[in-house]
Design a protein around this motif. Structure first.
Motif, PDB file in Angstrom:
ATOM      1  N   GLU A  86       5.379  31.965 -11.238  1.00  0.00           N
ATOM      2  CA  GLU A  86       4.089  32.128 -11.951  1.00  0.00           C
ATOM      3  C   GLU A  86       3.023  31.409 -11.403  1.00  0.00           C
ATOM      4  OE1 GLU A  86       2.635  31.256 -16.462  1.00  0.00           O
ATOM      5  OE2 GLU A  86       4.386  30.586 -15.792  1.00  0.00           O
ATOM      6  N   THR A  87       3.561  30.084 -10.904  1.00  0.00           N
ATOM      7  CA  THR A  87       2.452  29.218 -10.407  1.00  0.00           C
ATOM      8  C   THR A  87       1.828  29.775  -8.949  1.00  0.00           C
ATOM      9  OG1 THR A  87       3.563  27.249 -11.321  1.00  0.00           O
ATOM     10  CG2 THR A  87       1.992  26.840  -9.301  1.00  0.00           C
ATOM     11  N   ALA A  88       2.727  30.382  -8.151  1.00  0.00           N
ATOM     12  CA  ALA A  88       2.175  30.920  -7.128  1.00  0.00           C
ATOM     13  C   ALA A  88       1.346  31.995  -7.162  1.00  0.00           C
ATOM     14  CB  ALA A  88       3.667  31.221  -5.809  1.00  0.00           C
ATOM     15  N   LEU A  89       1.606  32.598  -8.263  1.00  0.00           N
ATOM     16  CA  LEU A  89       0.475  33.948  -8.324  1.00  0.00           C
ATOM     17  C   LEU A  89      -0.752  33.513  -8.920  1.00  0.00           C
ATOM     18  CD1 LEU A  89       3.374  36.355 -10.080  1.00  0.00           C
ATOM     19  CD2 LEU A  89       2.162  36.584  -7.887  1.00  0.00           C
ATOM     20  N   ARG A  90      -0.581  32.443  -9.803  1.00  0.00           N
ATOM     21  CA  ARG A  90      -1.981  32.070 -10.326  1.00  0.00           C
ATOM     22  C   ARG A  90      -2.697  31.230  -9.060  1.00  0.00           C
ATOM     23  NH1 ARG A  90      -2.102  31.368 -15.628  1.00  0.00           N
ATOM     24  NH2 ARG A  90      -0.343  31.599 -16.875  1.00  0.00           N
ATOM     25  N   GLU A  91      -2.181  31.158  -7.970  1.00  0.00           N
ATOM     26  CA  GLU A  91      -2.934  30.530  -6.726  1.00  0.00           C
ATOM     27  C   GLU A  91      -3.563  31.679  -6.108  1.00  0.00           C
ATOM     28  OE1 GLU A  91      -0.433  28.187  -4.850  1.00  0.00           O
ATOM     29  OE2 GLU A  91      -0.293  26.329  -6.266  1.00  0.00           O
ATOM     30  N   VAL A  92      -3.461  32.905  -6.431  1.00  0.00           N
ATOM     31  CA  VAL A  92      -3.805  33.977  -5.581  1.00  0.00           C
ATOM     32  C   VAL A  92      -5.397  34.088  -5.973  1.00  0.00           C
ATOM     33  CG1 VAL A  92      -4.080  36.514  -5.289  1.00  0.00           C
ATOM     34  CG2 VAL A  92      -1.725  35.185  -5.439  1.00  0.00           C
ATOM     35  N   ASP A  93      -6.158  34.340  -5.112  1.00  0.00           N
ATOM     36  CA  ASP A  93      -7.742  34.405  -5.475  1.00  0.00           C
ATOM     37  C   ASP A  93      -8.040  35.608  -6.487  1.00  0.00           C
ATOM     38  OD1 ASP A  93     -10.524  34.570  -5.246  1.00  0.00           O
ATOM     39  OD2 ASP A  93     -10.515  34.817  -3.073  1.00  0.00           O
ATOM     40  N   ARG A  94      -8.613  35.313  -7.645  1.00  0.00           N
ATOM     41  CA  ARG A  94      -8.770  36.450  -8.473  1.00  0.00           C
ATOM     42  C   ARG A  94      -9.703  37.480  -7.967  1.00  0.00           C
ATOM     43  NH1 ARG A  94      -7.466  36.676 -13.628  1.00  0.00           N
ATOM     44  NH2 ARG A  94      -8.485  37.893 -14.951  1.00  0.00           N
ATOM     45  N   GLY A 113       3.470  31.040  -1.189  1.00  0.00           N
ATOM     46  CA  GLY A 113       4.035  30.215  -2.162  1.00  0.00           C
ATOM     47  C   GLY A 113       5.328  30.653  -2.833  1.00  0.00           C
ATOM     48  N   ILE A 114       5.643  31.868  -2.945  1.00  0.00           N
ATOM     49  CA  ILE A 114       6.941  32.510  -3.388  1.00  0.00           C
ATOM     50  C   ILE A 114       8.126  32.019  -2.246  1.00  0.00           C
ATOM     51  CG2 ILE A 114       8.629  34.295  -3.847  1.00  0.00           C
ATOM     52  CD1 ILE A 114       5.798  35.864  -4.798  1.00  0.00           C
ATOM     53  N   ILE A 115       7.859  32.074  -1.059  1.00  0.00           N
ATOM     54  CA  ILE A 115       8.840  31.491  -0.146  1.00  0.00           C
ATOM     55  C   ILE A 115       9.279  29.891  -0.191  1.00  0.00           C
ATOM     56  CG2 ILE A 115       9.479  31.033   2.219  1.00  0.00           C
ATOM     57  CD1 ILE A 115       7.637  33.977   2.774  1.00  0.00           C
ATOM     58  N   LEU A 140       1.760  40.017  -4.802  1.00  0.00           N
ATOM     59  CA  LEU A 140       2.826  39.538  -4.140  1.00  0.00           C
ATOM     60  C   LEU A 140       2.782  39.259  -2.829  1.00  0.00           C
ATOM     61  CD1 LEU A 140       5.902  41.585  -5.866  1.00  0.00           C
ATOM     62  CD2 LEU A 140       5.174  39.333  -6.177  1.00  0.00           C
ATOM     63  N   PRO A 141       2.085  40.135  -2.188  1.00  0.00           N
ATOM     64  CA  PRO A 141       1.795  39.948  -0.620  1.00  0.00           C
ATOM     65  C   PRO A 141       0.749  38.357  -0.581  1.00  0.00           C
ATOM     66  CG  PRO A 141       1.283  42.414  -1.000  1.00  0.00           C
ATOM     67  CD  PRO A 141       1.606  41.680  -2.360  1.00  0.00           C
ATOM     68  N   PHE A 149       3.214  35.632 -15.378  1.00  0.00           N
ATOM     69  CA  PHE A 149       1.943  35.645 -14.942  1.00  0.00           C
ATOM     70  C   PHE A 149       1.065  36.840 -15.637  1.00  0.00           C
ATOM     71  CE2 PHE A 149      -1.127  37.583 -12.363  1.00  0.00           C
ATOM     72  CZ  PHE A 149      -2.013  36.563 -11.996  1.00  0.00           C
ATOM     73  N   LEU A 150       1.338  37.889 -15.747  1.00  0.00           N
ATOM     74  CA  LEU A 150       0.736  39.132 -16.156  1.00  0.00           C
ATOM     75  C   LEU A 150       0.432  39.059 -17.618  1.00  0.00           C
ATOM     76  CD1 LEU A 150       2.487  42.228 -14.462  1.00  0.00           C
ATOM     77  CD2 LEU A 150       0.420  41.175 -13.801  1.00  0.00           C
ATOM     78  N   THR A 151       1.287  38.468 -18.417  1.00  0.00           N
ATOM     79  CA  THR A 151       1.164  38.307 -19.684  1.00  0.00           C
ATOM     80  C   THR A 151       0.424  37.261 -20.331  1.00  0.00           C
ATOM     81  OG1 THR A 151       3.418  37.425 -20.309  1.00  0.00           O
ATOM     82  CG2 THR A 151       3.120  39.760 -20.421  1.00  0.00           C
ATOM     83  N   GLY A 152       0.158  36.424 -19.140  1.00  0.00           N
ATOM     84  CA  GLY A 152      -0.500  35.097 -19.516  1.00  0.00           C
ATOM     85  C   GLY A 152      -1.955  35.291 -19.896  1.00  0.00           C
ATOM     86  N   PRO A 153      -2.772  33.933 -20.292  1.00  0.00           N
ATOM     87  CA  PRO A 153      -4.037  34.123 -20.948  1.00  0.00           C
ATOM     88  C   PRO A 153      -4.993  34.649 -19.507  1.00  0.00           C
ATOM     89  CG  PRO A 153      -3.081  31.956 -21.166  1.00  0.00           C
ATOM     90  CD  PRO A 153      -1.911  32.657 -20.273  1.00  0.00           C
ATOM     91  N   ARG A 154      -5.940  35.524 -19.962  1.00  0.00           N
ATOM     92  CA  ARG A 154      -6.973  36.217 -19.151  1.00  0.00           C
ATOM     93  C   ARG A 154      -6.200  37.071 -17.879  1.00  0.00           C
ATOM     94  NH1 ARG A 154      -9.001  32.415 -16.729  1.00  0.00           N
ATOM     95  NH2 ARG A 154      -8.322  30.497 -17.713  1.00  0.00           N
TER      96      ARG A 154
END
Length: 222
Positions: free
Chosen positions: A114-122, A150-152, A144-145, A44-49
């Motif tokens: 990665e998908t769960a983290l992408r769903e976090v409000d920017r 999504g992670i669960i 993570l919080p 997630f962190l190294t992905g685009p934008r």
């Protein structure tokens, strides 16, 4: 009464096979989370934008993850026999099944993370950045919080996938209910043994799904 309808079922062996399946599931799920969670965060962190955007590193990691995910698990079991024997001392039983289970499930779990983290409000990430938080603080205090439900859910899906993988590991003597189903249900054609193993696996999946759903609802309310 049970002996009449299940003449070939030896319950102590069923119980031991169930314990072996639970041990395989627990051990492989633990290592999958320990390896897959940081890998998913890194993807997630190294992905685009994203915060640590690194196109080259992301492409390499994504390629490896996709490559491992594309290998059918039965083939992976066979390919990993030499490596499994090297690190576990055997390719049979519970110990021999855990390494390929982890290798098969970790890329899958990492993608779900990665998908769960992408769903976090920017906006939450940007607000945390505006307060001067470091990348580490953003990950542990915001990302993570917020992504916890999504992670669960990802852990639940991965655990259920691992149940099916443990059953497949019985093809190469991995132990557990899958091994019992292969040796008695298939090779000796004892359908009552096959039926019992399938029912137990279905019950295990239902328990995992129910527990996962309750945890997702619980943390979604916080």
């Amino acid at each position: 009464m049970l002996e009449k309808f299940l003449p070939n079922v030896f319950w102590p062996e069923i119980w031991q096979a169930t314990l072996d399946t639970l041990n395989m599931l627990g051990g492989s799920l633990l290592f999958t989370i320990l390896l897959g969670l940081p890998l998913g965060v890194l993807l997630f962190l190294t992905g685009p934008r994203q915060l640590l955007e690194q196109p080259a590193a992301y492409r390499v990691m994504a390629f490896v993850v996709n490559l491992l995910r594309s290998v059918p698990f039965v083939i992976l079991l066979i390919l990993m026999i030499p490596f499994t024997e090297l690190i576990a001392g055997t390719s049979l039983g519970v110990a021999g099944a855990i390494p390929p289970l982890v290798v098969g499930a970790t890329p899958f779990f990492a993608r779900l993370v990665e998908t769960a983290l992408r769903e976090v409000d920017r906006g939450i990430i940007e607000a945390t950045q505006a307060m001067g938080a470091s990348t580490r603080q953003i990950i542990f205090s915001a990302l993570l919080p917020e992504a916890r439900p999504g992670i669960i859910a990802a852990v639940t899906v991965t655990a259920i996938t691992l149940v099916s993988y443990t059953a497949m590991s019985g093809l190469i003597g991995g132990g557990g209910l899958g091994d019992l189903a292969v040796r008695y249900g298939y090779q000796r054609y004892q359908p009552d043994v096959m039926a019992v193993t399938v029912i137990l696996l279905l019950i295990l999946v239902q328990i995992l799904q129910s527990a996962g759903d309750k945890l997702v609802v619980h943390f979604s309310r916080k």
